[in-house]
Design an enzyme around this catalytic site. Structure first.
Site, PDB file in Angstrom:
ATOM      1  N   GLY A  55      -8.335   0.694  -9.138  1.00  0.00           N
ATOM      2  CA  GLY A  55      -8.605   1.723  -8.125  1.00  0.00           C
ATOM      3  C   GLY A  55      -8.562   3.109  -8.746  1.00  0.00           C
ATOM      4  CG  HIS A  56      -4.877   4.711 -10.358  1.00  0.00           C
ATOM      5  ND1 HIS A  56      -3.958   3.690 -10.479  1.00  0.00           N
ATOM      6  CD2 HIS A  56      -4.314   5.607  -9.500  1.00  0.00           C
ATOM      7  CE1 HIS A  56      -2.885   3.963  -9.738  1.00  0.00           C
ATOM      8  NE2 HIS A  56      -3.086   5.112  -9.124  1.00  0.00           N
ATOM      9  CD  GLN A  83       4.030  12.289  -4.055  1.00  0.00           C
ATOM     10  OE1 GLN A  83       3.501  13.243  -4.604  1.00  0.00           O
ATOM     11  NE2 GLN A  83       3.346  11.179  -3.773  1.00  0.00           N
ATOM     12  CG  ASP A 193      -2.833   6.896  -0.771  1.00  0.00           C
ATOM     13  OD1 ASP A 193      -1.747   6.450  -0.407  1.00  0.00           O
ATOM     14  OD2 ASP A 193      -3.383   6.554  -1.840  1.00  0.00           O
ATOM     15  CD  GLN A 196      -2.219  11.351  -1.364  1.00  0.00           C
ATOM     16  OE1 GLN A 196      -1.010  11.223  -1.483  1.00  0.00           O
ATOM     17  NE2 GLN A 196      -3.063  10.810  -2.218  1.00  0.00           N
ATOM     18  CB  SER A 228      -0.871  -0.351  -4.182  1.00  0.00           C
ATOM     19  OG  SER A 228       0.356   0.342  -4.225  1.00  0.00           O
ATOM     20  CB  SER A 229       1.439   1.787  -8.746  1.00  0.00           C
ATOM     21  OG  SER A 229       0.323   2.568  -9.107  1.00  0.00           O
ATOM     22  NE  ARG A 230       5.751   3.044  -3.408  1.00  0.00           N
ATOM     23  CZ  ARG A 230       5.301   4.296  -3.251  1.00  0.00           C
ATOM     24  NH1 ARG A 230       4.046   4.514  -2.920  1.00  0.00           N
ATOM     25  NH2 ARG A 230       6.109   5.331  -3.420  1.00  0.00           N
TER      26      ARG A 230
HETATM   27  P1  AMP Z   1      -1.202   7.096  -6.760  1.00  0.00           P
HETATM   28  O1  AMP Z   1      -1.054   6.890  -8.231  1.00  0.00           O
HETATM   29  O2  AMP Z   1      -0.803   5.907  -5.952  1.00  0.00           O
HETATM   30  O3  AMP Z   1      -0.596   8.386  -6.295  1.00  0.00           O
HETATM   31  O4  AMP Z   1      -2.752   7.255  -6.489  1.00  0.00           O
HETATM   32  C1  AMP Z   1      -3.520   8.213  -7.164  1.00  0.00           C
HETATM   33  C2  AMP Z   1      -4.879   8.286  -6.515  1.00  0.00           C
HETATM   34  O5  AMP Z   1      -5.506   7.012  -6.569  1.00  0.00           O
HETATM   35  C3  AMP Z   1      -4.809   8.669  -5.029  1.00  0.00           C
HETATM   36  O6  AMP Z   1      -5.873   9.550  -4.727  1.00  0.00           O
HETATM   37  C4  AMP Z   1      -4.971   7.339  -4.349  1.00  0.00           C
HETATM   38  O7  AMP Z   1      -5.529   7.441  -3.047  1.00  0.00           O
HETATM   39  C5  AMP Z   1      -5.921   6.629  -5.287  1.00  0.00           C
HETATM   40  N1  AMP Z   1      -5.823   5.181  -5.122  1.00  0.00           N
HETATM   41  C6  AMP Z   1      -4.693   4.439  -5.085  1.00  0.00           C
HETATM   42  N2  AMP Z   1      -4.987   3.143  -4.865  1.00  0.00           N
HETATM   43  C7  AMP Z   1      -6.330   3.062  -4.751  1.00  0.00           C
HETATM   44  C8  AMP Z   1      -7.240   1.999  -4.505  1.00  0.00           C
HETATM   45  N3  AMP Z   1      -6.826   0.750  -4.309  1.00  0.00           N
HETATM   46  N4  AMP Z   1      -8.559   2.289  -4.447  1.00  0.00           N
HETATM   47  C9  AMP Z   1      -9.003   3.555  -4.627  1.00  0.00           C
HETATM   48  N5  AMP Z   1      -8.188   4.603  -4.866  1.00  0.00           N
HETATM   49  C10 AMP Z   1      -6.875   4.369  -4.925  1.00  0.00           C
END
Ligand code: AMP
Length: 322
Positions: A55-56, A83, A193, A196, A228-230
């Site tokens: 995703g990233h 946050q 998100d 966000q 998701s990283s989580r």
């Molecule tokens: P994070 O590292 O979770 O803060 O996410 C960094 C960016 O990646 C944020 O803009 C998130 O919305 C985006 N992001 C996270 N997960 C996904 C995903 N599965 N698909 C697309 N973008 C994502």
């Protein structure tokens, strides 16, 4: 090989294997961004908290498309403490910088900004102000010289804002700081998100940042679980149960396709579906107008849905247009 030919080969290799810089100081990142801007080079920024997944990387690819081959793609990796709530997963948030840098190099990022907390929130420490609740040195631990925050007061109130007080204050603050540090023309965020993204778009408009905000679609695993990283927290069968958010979204989509449904009924039905698995506990599910984020009573096609679910140690979120 002639000098001209050698230069050509060097350029050809250079364009496919760009040298990626890793910058840790705010001043160095600002110097680099200033240099690029003076040369008329477009900058695309992708803010992340690291532990990267596909995703990233899709955001990085989008940033590259938006700034072009001659432009510069900057990715920030920073687990932003402001946050996270006091009982949240800040200390155990997954990290693997070495792997992240490898992935970003392969993806052709130009610079990765990896600041420390000291660098981002300088002077957070102990104030010399004396108070009744003194610690052993007679000082009250409050931030010393970091005291400025960005607060969006409308779109941040419900859903994630209600469940995670202070979350969007931290997000808006760090994103505003990253905008001033990396000085991008365009910044890419994920629709994963959704709230966000809405808060950041509003902040960018309200505070007149000369930056285009681009929102990328959510990347999912084959069973629909949003990447998701989580998801790393989902051990054993929890991983399978994690797909219940997507199953809930699909159920809602199928129901409203036929005719409008009351939000109250739909919420009850989805809670039942989600909690029919052993681990998941619903935090919230909301149905709202995608522009104003205001809740609706009647859910119909085009209404947006967002939900948060605890699955073991993980708190997962997802959303979609119905
Ligand atoms: P994070 O590292 O979770 O803060 O996410 C960094 C960016 O990646 C944020 O803009 C998130 O919305 C985006 N992001 C996270 N997960 C996904 C995903 N599965 N698909 C697309 N973008 C994502």
């Amino acid at each position: 090989m002639t000098g001209a030919l050698a230069r050509l080969v060097f350029l050809a290799i250079g364009s496919t294997l760009r040298r990626m810089q890793v910058v840790t100081s705010v001043a160095a990142m600002q110097r680099l961004a200033k240099k690029w801007r003076r040369a008329g080079t477009k900058i695309g920024l992708v803010p992340t908290m690291g532990y990267l997944h596909a995703g990233h990387l899709s955001l990085v690819q989008r940033a590259r498309k938006l700034v072009g081959k001659k432009g510069k793609v900057a990715v920030s990796i920073y687990v932003n403490p402001t946050q996270f709530g006091p009982k949240e997963d800040l200390s155990r948030y997954p990290r693997d910088l070495k792997r992240d840098l490898k992935l970003l190099r392969e993806e052709g990022a130009d610079v990765v900004f990896v600041p420390s907390n000291e660098e981002m929130y300088s002077g957070t420490g102990v104030s010399p102000v004396r108070s009744k609740s003194k610690n052993r040195t007679g000082e009250t631990p409050v931030p010393l010289s970091y005291s400025t925050y960005v607060v969006e007061e409308n779109l941040s109130r419900l859903m994630e804002g209600a469940s995670r007080p202070g979350h969007f204050r931290g997000v808006a603050t760090v994103v505003a700081k990253l905008f001033n540090i990396a000085q991008p023309d365009v910044a890419v965020f994920g629709a994963k998100d959704f709230q966000q993204a809405a808060v950041i778009k509003r902040m960018t408009r309200d505070l007149n940042f000369p930056i285009t905000i681009d929102i990328a679609p959510t990347c999912r695993e084959p069973d629909g679980l949003a990447m998701s990283s989580r998801n790393k927290y989902l051990e054993g069968d929890l991983r399978r149960q994690g797909s219940v958010l997507w199953r809930g979204i699909q159920r809602a989509q199928a129901l409203v396709k036929k005719s409008p449904v009351s939000a109250k009924k739909l919420r009850a039905e989805l809670k039942k579906l989600i909690e029919s698995e052993p681990a998941p506990k619903l935090d919230y599910v909301e149905f709202f107008d995608p522009e104003t984020l205001l809740p609706v009573n009647k859910v119909r096609r085009g209404t947006h849905m967002a939900l948060a679910v605890f699955v073991g140690k993980a708190r997962l979120i997802d959303n979609a247009r119905l």
